[in-house]
Design a protein around this motif. Structure first.
Motif, PDB file in Angstrom:
ATOM      1  N   ALA A 272       0.814  -0.953   0.067  1.00 45.41           N
ATOM      2  CA  ALA A 272      -0.031  -0.241   0.221  1.00 45.41           C
ATOM      3  C   ALA A 272       0.926   0.993   0.065  1.00 45.41           C
ATOM      4  O   ALA A 272       2.029   1.088  -0.131  1.00 45.41           O
ATOM      5  N   ARG A 273       0.423   2.568  -0.805  1.00 43.28           N
ATOM      6  CA  ARG A 273       1.130   3.423  -0.687  1.00 43.28           C
ATOM      7  C   ARG A 273      -0.074   4.525  -0.116  1.00 43.28           C
ATOM      8  O   ARG A 273      -1.231   5.104  -0.443  1.00 43.28           O
ATOM      9  N   GLN A 274       0.782   5.491   1.039  1.00 42.13           N
ATOM     10  CA  GLN A 274      -0.164   6.835   1.416  1.00 42.13           C
ATOM     11  C   GLN A 274      -0.299   7.748   0.439  1.00 42.13           C
ATOM     12  O   GLN A 274       0.714   7.987   0.228  1.00 42.13           O
ATOM     13  N   GLN A 275      -1.356   8.177   0.723  1.00 44.88           N
ATOM     14  CA  GLN A 275      -2.209   9.301  -0.493  1.00 44.88           C
ATOM     15  C   GLN A 275      -1.828  10.185   0.638  1.00 44.88           C
ATOM     16  O   GLN A 275      -1.718  10.747   1.451  1.00 44.88           O
ATOM     17  N   ALA A 276      -1.463  11.611  -0.399  1.00 42.25           N
ATOM     18  CA  ALA A 276      -1.628  12.836   0.328  1.00 42.25           C
ATOM     19  C   ALA A 276      -2.560  12.721   1.140  1.00 42.25           C
ATOM     20  O   ALA A 276      -2.193  14.217   2.298  1.00 42.25           O
ATOM     21  N   ASP A 277      -3.194  13.018   1.450  1.00 39.22           N
ATOM     22  CA  ASP A 277      -4.538  13.030   2.696  1.00 39.22           C
ATOM     23  C   ASP A 277      -4.371  11.562   3.471  1.00 39.22           C
ATOM     24  O   ASP A 277      -5.046  11.912   4.780  1.00 39.22           O
ATOM     25  N   GLN A 278      -3.475  11.584   3.793  1.00 33.99           N
ATOM     26  CA  GLN A 278      -2.999  10.003   4.854  1.00 33.99           C
ATOM     27  C   GLN A 278      -3.479   8.669   4.403  1.00 33.99           C
ATOM     28  O   GLN A 278      -3.311   7.836   5.667  1.00 33.99           O
ATOM     29  N   THR A 279      -4.573   8.523   3.809  1.00 31.01           N
ATOM     30  CA  THR A 279      -5.148   7.534   3.312  1.00 31.01           C
ATOM     31  C   THR A 279      -4.477   6.457   2.925  1.00 31.01           C
ATOM     32  O   THR A 279      -3.304   7.146   2.405  1.00 31.01           O
ATOM     33  N   TRP A 280      -4.444   5.379   2.121  1.00 34.40           N
ATOM     34  CA  TRP A 280      -3.913   4.115   2.162  1.00 34.40           C
ATOM     35  C   TRP A 280      -4.508   3.672   1.155  1.00 34.40           C
ATOM     36  O   TRP A 280      -6.053   3.531   0.756  1.00 34.40           O
ATOM     37  N   LYS A 281      -4.094   3.236  -0.651  1.00 28.64           N
ATOM     38  CA  LYS A 281      -4.278   2.569  -1.417  1.00 28.64           C
ATOM     39  C   LYS A 281      -3.875   2.075  -2.274  1.00 28.64           C
ATOM     40  O   LYS A 281      -2.224   1.833  -1.351  1.00 28.64           O
ATOM     41  N   ILE A 282      -4.447   0.857  -2.445  1.00 27.55           N
ATOM     42  CA  ILE A 282      -2.855  -0.269  -2.988  1.00 27.55           C
ATOM     43  C   ILE A 282      -2.488   0.038  -4.300  1.00 27.55           C
ATOM     44  O   ILE A 282      -3.069   0.064  -5.150  1.00 27.55           O
ATOM     45  N   GLU A 283      -1.342  -0.328  -4.164  1.00 27.90           N
ATOM     46  CA  GLU A 283      -0.288  -0.287  -4.728  1.00 27.90           C
ATOM     47  C   GLU A 283      -0.193  -1.967  -6.151  1.00 27.90           C
ATOM     48  O   GLU A 283      -0.081  -2.134  -7.411  1.00 27.90           O
ATOM     49  N   TRP A 284       0.535  -3.238  -4.612  1.00 28.25           N
ATOM     50  CA  TRP A 284       0.290  -4.084  -5.401  1.00 28.25           C
ATOM     51  C   TRP A 284      -0.299  -5.513  -4.982  1.00 28.25           C
ATOM     52  O   TRP A 284      -0.607  -4.822  -3.168  1.00 28.25           O
ATOM     53  N   PHE A 285      -1.174  -6.403  -5.036  1.00 26.83           N
ATOM     54  CA  PHE A 285      -2.141  -6.990  -4.366  1.00 26.83           C
ATOM     55  C   PHE A 285      -2.113  -8.353  -4.905  1.00 26.83           C
ATOM     56  O   PHE A 285      -2.076  -8.457  -6.178  1.00 26.83           O
ATOM     57  N   ALA A 286      -2.169  -9.238  -4.872  1.00 28.86           N
ATOM     58  CA  ALA A 286      -2.091 -10.606  -4.612  1.00 28.86           C
ATOM     59  C   ALA A 286      -2.758 -11.933  -3.950  1.00 28.86           C
ATOM     60  O   ALA A 286      -2.731 -11.759  -2.764  1.00 28.86           O
ATOM     61  N   THR A 287      -2.905 -12.900  -4.581  1.00 30.01           N
ATOM     62  CA  THR A 287      -3.978 -13.380  -4.091  1.00 30.01           C
ATOM     63  C   THR A 287      -3.912 -14.927  -4.531  1.00 30.01           C
ATOM     64  O   THR A 287      -2.981 -14.667  -5.561  1.00 30.01           O
ATOM     65  N   ASN A 288      -4.356 -16.209  -3.063  1.00 25.47           N
ATOM     66  CA  ASN A 288      -4.562 -17.430  -3.575  1.00 25.47           C
ATOM     67  C   ASN A 288      -5.524 -18.026  -3.077  1.00 25.47           C
ATOM     68  O   ASN A 288      -5.777 -17.691  -2.418  1.00 25.47           O
ATOM     69  N   GLY A 289      -5.281 -19.479  -3.478  1.00 28.46           N
ATOM     70  CA  GLY A 289      -6.219 -20.489  -2.648  1.00 28.46           C
ATOM     71  C   GLY A 289      -6.981 -21.096  -3.497  1.00 28.46           C
ATOM     72  O   GLY A 289      -6.924 -21.198  -4.748  1.00 28.46           O
ATOM     73  N   GLY A 290      -8.046 -21.834  -2.917  1.00 27.02           N
ATOM     74  CA  GLY A 290      -9.000 -22.375  -3.855  1.00 27.02           C
ATOM     75  C   GLY A 290     -10.161 -22.533  -3.188  1.00 27.02           C
ATOM     76  O   GLY A 290     -10.431 -22.225  -2.353  1.00 27.02           O
ATOM     77  N   VAL A 291     -11.291 -23.663  -3.591  1.00 24.19           N
ATOM     78  CA  VAL A 291     -12.035 -23.587  -3.529  1.00 24.19           C
ATOM     79  C   VAL A 291     -12.480 -25.356  -2.550  1.00 24.19           C
ATOM     80  O   VAL A 291     -11.745 -26.083  -2.525  1.00 24.19           O
ATOM     81  N   VAL A 292     -13.317 -24.818  -1.160  1.00 26.56           N
ATOM     82  CA  VAL A 292     -13.171 -25.726  -0.447  1.00 26.56           C
ATOM     83  C   VAL A 292     -14.710 -26.164  -0.157  1.00 26.56           C
ATOM     84  O   VAL A 292     -15.637 -25.137   0.012  1.00 26.56           O
ATOM     85  N   PRO A 293     -14.936 -27.170  -0.079  1.00 23.35           N
ATOM     86  CA  PRO A 293     -16.058 -28.128  -0.154  1.00 23.35           C
ATOM     87  C   PRO A 293     -16.474 -27.624   1.069  1.00 23.35           C
ATOM     88  O   PRO A 293     -16.053 -27.489   2.054  1.00 23.35           O
ATOM     89  N   THR A 294     -18.248 -27.652   1.052  1.00 26.21           N
ATOM     90  CA  THR A 294     -19.191 -26.407   2.339  1.00 26.21           C
ATOM     91  C   THR A 294     -18.486 -27.908   3.824  1.00 26.21           C
ATOM     92  O   THR A 294     -18.386 -27.519   4.034  1.00 26.21           O
ATOM     93  N   THR A 295     -18.511 -29.354   2.712  1.00 27.80           N
ATOM     94  CA  THR A 295     -18.901 -30.301   4.092  1.00 27.80           C
ATOM     95  C   THR A 295     -17.151 -30.048   4.356  1.00 27.80           C
ATOM     96  O   THR A 295     -17.346 -29.895   5.682  1.00 27.80           O
ATOM     97  N   VAL A 296     -16.340 -29.863   3.899  1.00 30.16           N
ATOM     98  CA  VAL A 296     -14.596 -28.965   4.708  1.00 30.16           C
ATOM     99  C   VAL A 296     -14.490 -28.063   4.888  1.00 30.16           C
ATOM    100  O   VAL A 296     -14.343 -27.713   5.904  1.00 30.16           O
ATOM    101  N   ALA A 297     -15.116 -26.826   5.217  1.00 29.54           N
ATOM    102  CA  ALA A 297     -14.923 -25.162   5.166  1.00 29.54           C
ATOM    103  C   ALA A 297     -16.043 -25.324   6.529  1.00 29.54           C
ATOM    104  O   ALA A 297     -15.966 -24.969   7.858  1.00 29.54           O
ATOM    105  N   ALA A 298     -16.653 -26.711   6.826  1.00 27.83           N
ATOM    106  CA  ALA A 298     -18.041 -26.622   7.812  1.00 27.83           C
ATOM    107  C   ALA A 298     -17.124 -27.474   9.454  1.00 27.83           C
ATOM    108  O   ALA A 298     -17.530 -27.604  10.284  1.00 27.83           O
ATOM    109  N   LYS A 299     -16.545 -27.730   8.748  1.00 26.63           N
ATOM    110  CA  LYS A 299     -16.116 -29.017  10.235  1.00 26.63           C
ATOM    111  C   LYS A 299     -15.022 -28.094  11.250  1.00 26.63           C
ATOM    112  O   LYS A 299     -14.552 -26.501  10.663  1.00 26.63           O
TER     113      LYS A 299
END
Length: 299
Positions: A272-299
């Motif tokens: 993230a990079r801080q802006q002139a008004d002191q708020t933050w914005k995203i410059e680079w973003f990465a996600t990973n992961g996969g589909v989790v079957p409902t029966t697994v996610a509920a455990k």
């Protein structure tokens, strides 16, 4: 060890401590990081697991595109040896590196060709975000997040193990909270407004999105499918000199699809990079992961 991703994301962004100076793009630092990339590829393709692990800090974390996690050297070596059993060949394409004092972040793409034992040859492509840290004058890999840039081949294993998320000690509550709130309301344009004009987003299982318009287009497609509901666990934030910050954590999305309930879970890392008004914005973003079957996610 490979099932502990949700409890260990903090290691990726805490590194060895805060940086001491403003953004530094010195030729020496850039050259050192380039050399690490080169040595990584050389030893990976020679199937030297220990030599690859030697390029990493003792507390390094590798968060794989399949949802797996390897933490500390012994686990990283074991994970590499498992991958190398498929006789892999790796190509890295670093795109950009930002050096910020004693921390650096590189984004890029990879191609991985391999033949799993007893299986057919496959080629996987995707993106990576690598955090480097400097200790005692030497650069080491502190954390890596990789993903696929398209849905992986049918039958490719995914690590779907889940554990309770770790404490949320990150300080990007306003940025992350705004992302979650407007994503869940279906406001793709508002979410895209949290990214800089030049942002690069590497969402799991999809081609890279460059620029706010491309990011908004991707998000529009996502929020229109099954009214997805997002939860983000902001694990840790490392604020760096020059108005930069690295933030990491864990996310979950649930939605209703034509095939029934769907849950996805994965890791994220952002710059993230801080802006002139002191708020933050995203410059680079990465996600990973996969589909989790409902029966697994509920455990």
């Amino acid at each position: 060890m490979r099932a502990l991703a949700t409890t260990l994301l903090a290691v990726v962004v805490t590194g060895c401590g805060g940086a001491k100076s403003a953004v530094d793009t010195s030729a020496a630092d850039q050259a050192a990081i380039t050399k690490i990339h080169e040595e990584y590829v050389t030893h990976f393709n020679l199937h030297h697991a220990s030599a690859v692990a030697d390029l990493m800090a003792d507390s390094a974390v590798f968060l794989g595109a399949d949802g797996s996690v390897d933490v500390w050297r012994a686990a990283i070596v074991a994970g590499l040896e498992q991958t190398m059993a498929a006789s892999p060949s790796l190509t890295l394409a670093p795109a950009e590196t930002k050096v910020m004092g004693d921390h650096a972040l590189t984004r890029g793409g990879y191609t991985l060709a391999m033949t799993p034992p007893g299986g057919a040859a496959i080629t996987l492509t995707g993106n990576y975000l690598t955090e480097f840290e400097r200790a005692n004058g030497a650069w080491k890999i502190g954390g890596v997040v990789t993903n696929y840039d398209a849905p992986p081949p049918e039958g490719l294993p995914r690590d779907t193990a889940t554990t309770p998320p770790p404490p949320e000690s990150g300080t990007m509550k306003e940025l992350v909270g705004g992302f979650v709130q407007h994503y869940n309301l279906g406001h793709a344009s508002v979410v895209a407004g949290l990214f800089t004009d030049s942002a690069v987003a590497m969402f799991a299982d999809t081609p890279i999105s460059r620029g706010r318009a491309a990011i908004e287009s991707y998000l529009t497609g996502q929020v229109s499918q099954g009214s997805p509901q997002l939860t983000v666990h902001d694990v840790n934030t490392e604020v760096l000199p020059g108005g930069w910050a690295i933030d990491g954590g864990w996310w979950e999305v649930s939605a209703t699809t034509p095939d029934g309930p769907m849950n996805r879970v994965g890791a994220y890392m952002l710059l993230a990079r801080q802006q002139a008004d002191q708020t933050w914005k995203i410059e680079w973003f990465a996600t990973n992961g996969g589909v989790v079957p409902t029966t697994v996610a509920a455990k």
